[in-house]
Design an enzyme around this catalytic site. Structure first.
Site, PDB file in Angstrom:
ATOM      1  N   ASP A  62       0.795  -1.231   0.000  1.00  0.00           N
ATOM      2  CA  ASP A  62       0.000   0.000   0.000  1.00  0.00           C
ATOM      3  C   ASP A  62       0.829   1.283   0.000  1.00  0.00           C
ATOM      4  O   ASP A  62       0.326   2.346  -0.331  1.00  0.00           O
ATOM      5  CB  ASP A  62      -0.951   0.016   1.204  1.00  0.00           C
ATOM      6  CG  ASP A  62      -0.219  -0.028   2.547  1.00  0.00           C
ATOM      7  OD1 ASP A  62       1.028  -0.032   2.556  1.00  0.00           O
ATOM      8  OD2 ASP A  62      -0.896  -0.080   3.596  1.00  0.00           O
ATOM      9  N   HIS A  63       2.108   1.207   0.357  1.00  0.00           N
ATOM     10  CA  HIS A  63       2.904   2.420   0.565  1.00  0.00           C
ATOM     11  C   HIS A  63       3.653   2.908  -0.676  1.00  0.00           C
ATOM     12  O   HIS A  63       4.111   4.052  -0.692  1.00  0.00           O
ATOM     13  CB  HIS A  63       3.929   2.187   1.681  1.00  0.00           C
ATOM     14  CG  HIS A  63       3.429   2.521   3.048  1.00  0.00           C
ATOM     15  ND1 HIS A  63       2.303   1.940   3.586  1.00  0.00           N
ATOM     16  CD2 HIS A  63       3.899   3.376   3.992  1.00  0.00           C
ATOM     17  CE1 HIS A  63       2.111   2.420   4.806  1.00  0.00           C
ATOM     18  NE2 HIS A  63       3.055   3.301   5.068  1.00  0.00           N
ATOM     19  N   ASP A  91       3.609  -0.735  11.346  1.00  0.00           N
ATOM     20  CA  ASP A  91       3.099   0.569  10.954  1.00  0.00           C
ATOM     21  C   ASP A  91       2.482   1.194  12.193  1.00  0.00           C
ATOM     22  O   ASP A  91       1.806   0.518  12.965  1.00  0.00           O
ATOM     23  CB  ASP A  91       2.055   0.441   9.846  1.00  0.00           C
ATOM     24  CG  ASP A  91       1.673   1.797   9.270  1.00  0.00           C
ATOM     25  OD1 ASP A  91       2.210   2.162   8.207  1.00  0.00           O
ATOM     26  OD2 ASP A  91       0.844   2.492   9.886  1.00  0.00           O
ATOM     27  N   ARG A 138      -2.126  12.571  10.146  1.00  0.00           N
ATOM     28  CA  ARG A 138      -0.836  13.180  10.476  1.00  0.00           C
ATOM     29  C   ARG A 138      -0.612  14.370   9.552  1.00  0.00           C
ATOM     30  O   ARG A 138      -0.855  14.277   8.352  1.00  0.00           O
ATOM     31  CB  ARG A 138       0.252  12.120  10.294  1.00  0.00           C
ATOM     32  CG  ARG A 138       1.529  12.355  11.048  1.00  0.00           C
ATOM     33  CD  ARG A 138       2.355  11.067  11.072  1.00  0.00           C
ATOM     34  NE  ARG A 138       1.969  10.206  12.179  1.00  0.00           N
ATOM     35  CZ  ARG A 138       2.304   8.925  12.280  1.00  0.00           C
ATOM     36  NH1 ARG A 138       3.000   8.349  11.321  1.00  0.00           N
ATOM     37  NH2 ARG A 138       1.940   8.219  13.330  1.00  0.00           N
ATOM     38  N   SER A 197       5.740   7.763  12.622  1.00  0.00           N
ATOM     39  CA  SER A 197       5.778   6.448  11.986  1.00  0.00           C
ATOM     40  C   SER A 197       6.620   5.449  12.768  1.00  0.00           C
ATOM     41  O   SER A 197       7.548   5.807  13.492  1.00  0.00           O
ATOM     42  CB  SER A 197       6.343   6.599  10.572  1.00  0.00           C
ATOM     43  OG  SER A 197       6.758   5.366  10.051  1.00  0.00           O
ATOM     44  N   ARG A 245       8.640   3.392  11.350  1.00  0.00           N
ATOM     45  CA  ARG A 245       9.728   2.966  10.465  1.00  0.00           C
ATOM     46  C   ARG A 245      11.045   2.781  11.228  1.00  0.00           C
ATOM     47  O   ARG A 245      11.557   3.694  11.863  1.00  0.00           O
ATOM     48  CB  ARG A 245       9.889   3.961   9.311  1.00  0.00           C
ATOM     49  CG  ARG A 245      10.354   5.333   9.705  1.00  0.00           C
ATOM     50  CD  ARG A 245      10.177   6.340   8.580  1.00  0.00           C
ATOM     51  NE  ARG A 245       8.770   6.594   8.314  1.00  0.00           N
ATOM     52  CZ  ARG A 245       8.317   7.728   7.763  1.00  0.00           C
ATOM     53  NH1 ARG A 245       9.147   8.692   7.427  1.00  0.00           N
ATOM     54  NH2 ARG A 245       7.027   7.897   7.538  1.00  0.00           N
TER      55      ARG A 245
END
Length: 780
Positions: A127-128, A192, A474, A669, A671
Site C-alpha cells: 500500500d505504501h 506501521d 498526520r 511512523s 519505520r
C-alpha cells in the site's frame, strides 16, 4: 453441524452444575478460524480466559479491558512480574502484519535469522509504494512497473517463509486487517504506527518496528513495557455534523502528541454504543498521534454487526460467549480518566503542522486570519487508513449530493482514496464513487498515497504558502507533499468535503450558507449514511496470494547490484569499552519525527536498501547551530554540509558520533529505518529530553543507546562543537544511570547523568550489536 447457539444450549444441559465455562468446552468441538485465509489457525479464547483467570487471582482486583487482553497473552502468566509503567511483559501475539515499505527490511532480517518458516500467522500488504499522480488504475499500473523488483521480492519471500501476500491495489493494510484479520481480544503487532486501527474491533493492535516483528515471526516472546491505561469515558451520543473523528481530535487537543506515551487509551461508557465499528477504528487509528501504545474499545453489538457483514458471524458468536473477557470489569482503575459528552462535542479541525493543535470548525477561520494562515483551500483530500470506510464515503457523498442538487462543484481540488478493494468496489456499485466524481473528485488507487507523501503534486511550487484539508491522521511539516509551507489540517471526511465545496477555512457548515448556481442561498444539511452496505460487500478483484503448502523449491533472489534491495550485514558488537569522545553529528532543535529522521515520499523506493536509504538521514531535522535543515558543521573540515554526507565522512574516518534531540524524539511512523540509518553510518547514541515509544525500542533493537537527560535542562549545556564521553557501560544495568562528560572546545568539562529504560534482555542486544545478532547467538 448444529448451529452454534444450539450447541451451547446442549452443552449447558450436559454440564449441569459443573463449574466450567461453556465456551471453553465448546472450543474443543467448534473451533473458529482466525480468518478465512488461515482455516487451520484458531482463535484461542480458552487460553485467553485461562491466562486472565491466573492473573486475576494474582492481582486480586478488577481488570481493565486492556489488561485482560494484554495479560491474557502473557508467555508466563503465573510468574510474570506485572506493574503498570515499570515492568517489561513477555507476550505471545496472535499475528503479525507488515506493509510493503517496512516489510522489506523486516523480511531481510528474517532471512538473516536462518529460520525456515514464520511461527505465527503473518501477512504483507502492498500500500505504501503507489504514488498518486493521475488517478486509480493508471497510478496502480505505474507503481507495478516501477516497483516490480520489490513486489517480486516480497511475494517470493512471503511464499518461501509462509507469509500471506496482499498485492498492490488490495488496499491499505489497516483496512484489510479490519475486514479480515482483527477480532475482539486479538493481540496483533504491525510494522506501521497506525496498527491500533484494529482497536475498533476490540483488539489490542500495536505498531512496532520490523525487528519486533522478526522476533514474533521467529516464535520469540515479544517484550513490551507494561502499559498504563488512560480511560476515556464517553457519554451522550454523536449526531449531526459531529463524527467519530472529532472524538480523537478532541482527545489529541487534551493529551497532546506525547500525552499517551506508555499508555493504552481505553474508551468506555454509554456513548460508545452511538459509534459504528469503523468509527471506533478511526478513533483508535489516530491514537498514534498522541503517542499511545494503542487504543481499544469494548466488544459490543456494533462490532458484531461488522463481523457479520464481513463474513465472520462465527467469530461474533464465539465472542458473544466470551464477552465477559472482552469488556472491562466494573470498578477497574484507570491511571488517568477523561470524560467527553458526545452530545456536546462540536466538529473539530486540527493543525497546521501538528495533529494536537485543536480548533472547533466554527473557530478555525478566525484563528487562521489572526495567525496569517492561508484561508483559501487548495486541495481537500478524503480517505486514508483513518477515514476510508463505507460510512465515511457515504457521509461524504451525502454532502456532495446536496451541492450537486444546487449546481455546485468543489472550488478546491478534491481527491478520494478508498481504503480497500472491497470498499472501492462497493462504493462504485452503490453510487457513492460517482457522486464524489460528479462534484469534482478524483478517485485514487486503493493505497496510502498523499497521506504518506506519495503525491506528485503539480498545482504549487515548493515554498509556496498554501492550505490543504484532509481526513488523514498526520500533518507534520512537509509530510503530504514535501512542501514546508503547506498548512495541512486534519478533520472528518464530511467536513473536508464541505470545505472543499466552499473553498475556504472560514466556512462553517453548521451555520453558514452557500450560493447555488441559481443564485439562491442554501445550507448543507448534516450528512446521514448507512454504517454498512444494505447488500453484502462487493469483494472486487481477488488480490490475495496464499503461501504454498510446500515452499521447498521457492527461490528468493536479491541481486548484489540492486539499487532497491540489499542483504543485511551484521552490526559490530560492543567492544567492551566506554564511548570516548563522541562527535555531535547534530543538535536538533524542536520537533523531530521519524519523517525528519528518515523521510518518506520519494525515499520509499529505497526502504529495502539500507545504504541508499541512509542518504536521507536527518535531512528534515533543524540544526540548532544555524536554524537550517540538512546543514551541519563537519568537525574536521569545519565546513557545513548535508547531514548524511557528514555522517559518512565520520564513518570513513572512524569517528563515532551522537545525536542530541529535544522532546518526544522520533514521534510518528514506526519505520525502523530511522534507527537503522544512524547505526549504519556510525552513530552510537541518541540523547534527548524524551523519546516516542516505538522509536526508542527500534534504537535499542539496532544496538544504539537511546538515553535521556536526567535533568532536561542539561540539553542547554551541550553545544554542537562539543565532544561527549559516555561512561559506565561496563556496569550497564537496569535502572542505573550512565555518566556523560561534556568536553567543550576551550578545555572545560561538565558531567551530567543520563537515564535509560534498558532491561537485562535489551542490554544483551546492545552488547551483541543488535537484537538480531543476539537471536543468532541464542540459536548456537
Amino acid at each position: 453441524m448444529a448451529p452454534y447457539s444450539l450447541l451451547v444450549s446442549r452443552l449447558q444441559k450436559a454440564l449441569g452444575a459443573r463449574q466450567y465455562h461453556v465456551a471453553s468446552v465448546l472450543c474443543q468441538r467448534a473451533k473458529v478460524a482466525m480468518s478465512h485465509f488461515e482455516p487451520n489457525e484458531y482463535i484461542r479464547y480458552d487460553l485467553l480466559e485461562k491466562n486472565i483467570n491466573i492473573v486475576r487471582k494474582r492481582l486480586n482486583r478488577p481488570l481493565t479491558l486492556s489488561e485482560k487482553i494484554v495479560y491474557g497473552h502473557l508467555d508466563d502468566p503465573a510468574n510474570q512480574e506485572i506493574e503498570r509503567g515499570k515492568t517489561y511483559l513477555r507476550l505471545r501475539p496472535d499475528r503479525v502484519a507488515m506493509q510493503d515499505a517496512t516489510a522489506q527490511m523486516a523480511m531481510l532480517q528474517f532471512i538473516s535469522s536462518g529460520l525456515p518458516k514464520v511461527a505465527v500467522p503473518s501477512t504483507i500488504h502492498c500500500d505504501h509504494l503507489i504514488e498518486a499522480q493521475l488517478g486509480g488504475e493508471k497510478d496502480l499500473r505505474r507503481a507495478k512497473d516501477i516497483n516490480q523488483e520489490v513486489y517480486n521480492f516480497l511475494a517470493t519471500a512471503g511464499a518461501k517463509y509462509g507469509v500471506g501476500f496482499w498485492r498492490p491495489g488490495s488496499g491499505i493494510i489497516h483496512q484489510i486487517i479490519l475486514e479480515n484479520y482483527a477480532y475482539p481480544g486479538v493481540l496483533l503487532i504491525g510494522t506501521d504506527s497506525h496498527t491500533p486501527n484494529g482497536g475498533g474491533l476490540g483488539g489490542i493492535c500495536i505498531g512496532v518496528g520490523g525487528a519486533d516483528a522478526v522476533d514474533v515471526m521467529a516464535g520469540i516472546p515479544w517484550e513490551l513495557k507494561c502499559p498504563k491505561v488512560i480511560g476515556v469515558k464517553l457519554t451522550g451520543s454523536l449526531s449531526g455534523w459531529t463524527s467519530p473523528k472529532d472524538v480523537i481530535l478532541k482527545v489529541a487537543g487534551i493529551l497532546t502528541v506525547k500525552g499517551g506515551t506508555g499508555a493504552i487509551v481505553e474508551y468506555h461508557g454509554p456513548g460508545v454504543d452511538s459509534i459504528s465499528c469503523t468509527g471506533m477504528a478511526t478513533i483508535c487509528n489516530m491514537g498514534a498521534e498522541i503517542g499511545a501504545t494503542t487504543s481499544v474499545f469494548p466488544y459490543n453489538h456494533r462490532m458484531k454487526k461488522y463481523l457479520s457483514k464481513t463474513g465472520r458471524a462465527d467469530i461474533a458468536n464465539l465472542a458473544d460467549e466470551f464477552k465477559d473477557h472482552l469488556v472491562p470489569d466494573s470498578g477497574c482503575h484507570y491511571d488517568q480518566l477523561i470524560e467527553i459528552n458526545l452530545s456536546e462535542l462540536k466538529p473539530h479541525i486540527n493543525g497546521p503542522f501538528t495533529p494536537d493543535l485543536a480548533h472547533p470548525v466554527a473557530e478555525v477561520g478566525s484563528v487562521a486570519e489572526k495567525e496569517g494562515w492561508p484561508l483559501d483551500i487548495r486541495v481537500g483530500l478524503i480517505g486514508s487508513c483513518t477515514n476510508s470506510s463505507y460510512e465515511d464515503m457515504g457521509r461524504s457523498a451525502a454532502v456532495a449530493k446536496q451541492a450537486l442538487a444546487h449546481g455546485l462543484q468543489c472550488k478546491s481540488q478534491f481527491t478520494i482514496t478508498p481504503g480497500s478493494e472491497q470498499i472501492r468496489a462497493t462504493i462504485e456499485r452503490d453510487g457513492y464513487a460517482q457522486i464524489l466524481r460528479d462534484v469534482g473528485g478524483i478517485v485514487l488507487a486503493n493505497a496510502c498515497g498523499p497521506c504518506i507523501g506519495q503525491w506528485d503534486r503539480k498545482d504549487i511550487k515548493k515554498g509556496e504558502k498554501n492550505t490543504i484539508v484532509t481526513s488523514y491522521n498526520r500533518n507534520f511539516t512537509g509530510r503530504n507533499d514535501a512542501n514546508p509551507e503547506t498548512h495541512a489540517f486534519v478533520t472528518s471526511p464530511e467536513i473536508v468535503t464541505a470545505l472543499a465545496i466552499a473553498g475556504t477555512l472560514k466556512f462553517n457548515p453548521e451555520t453558514d450558507f452557500l450560493t447555488g448556481k441559481d443564485g439562491k442561498k442554501f445550507k448543507l444539511e448534516a450528512p446521514d449514511a448507512d454504517e454498512l452496505p444494505r447488500a453484502e460487500f462487493d469483494p472486487g478483484q481477488d488480490t490475495y496470494q496464499h503461501p504454498p503448502k510446500d515452499s521447498s523449491g521457492q527461490q528468493v533472489d536479491v541481486s548484489p547490484t540492486s539499487q532497491r534491495l540489499q542483504l543485511l550485514e551484521p552490526f559490530d558488537k560492543w567492544d567492551g569499552r566506554d564511548l570516548e569522545d563522541l562527535q555531535i553529528l547534530i543538535k536538533v532543535k524542536g520537533k523531530c519525527t521519524t519523517d525528519h529522521i528518515s523521510a518518506a515520499g520519494p525515499w520509499l523506493k529505497f526502504r529495502g536498501h539500507l545504504d541508499n536509504i541512509s542518504n536521507n538521514l536527518l535531512i528534515g531535522a533543524i540544526n540548532v547551530e544555524n536554524g537550517k535543515a540538512n546543514s551541519v558543521r563537519n568537525a574536521v573540515t569545519q565546513e557545513f554540509g548535508p547531514v548524511p554526507d557528514t555522517a559518512r565522512y565520520y564513518k570513513k574516518h572512524g569517528i563515532r558520533w551522537v545525536v542530541i534531540g529535544d522532546e518526544n524524539y522520533g514521534e510518528g511512523s514506526s519505520r525502523e529505518h530511522a534507527a537503522l540509518e544512524p547505526r549504519h553510518l556510525g552513530g552510537r547514541a541518541i540523547i534527548t529530553k524524551s523519546f516516542a515509544r516505538i522509536h526508542e525500542t527500534n534504537l535499542k533493537k539496532q544496538g544504539l543507546l537511546p538515553l535521556t537527560f536526567a535533568d532536561p535542562a542539561d540539553y542547554n549545556k551541550i553545544h554542537p562543537v562539543d565532544k561527549l564521553t559516555i561512561k559506565g557501560l561496563k556496569d550497564f544495568a537496569p535502572g542505573k544511570p550512565l555518566t556523560c562528560i561534556i568536553k567543550h572546545p576551550n578545555g572545560t568539562q561538565e558531567t551530567i547523568l543520563l537515564n535509560h529504560t534498558f532491561n537485562e534482555t535489551q542490554i544483551e542486544w546492545f552488547r551483541a550489536g543488535s537484537a538480531l545478532n543476539r537471536m543468532k547467538e541464542l540459536q548456537k
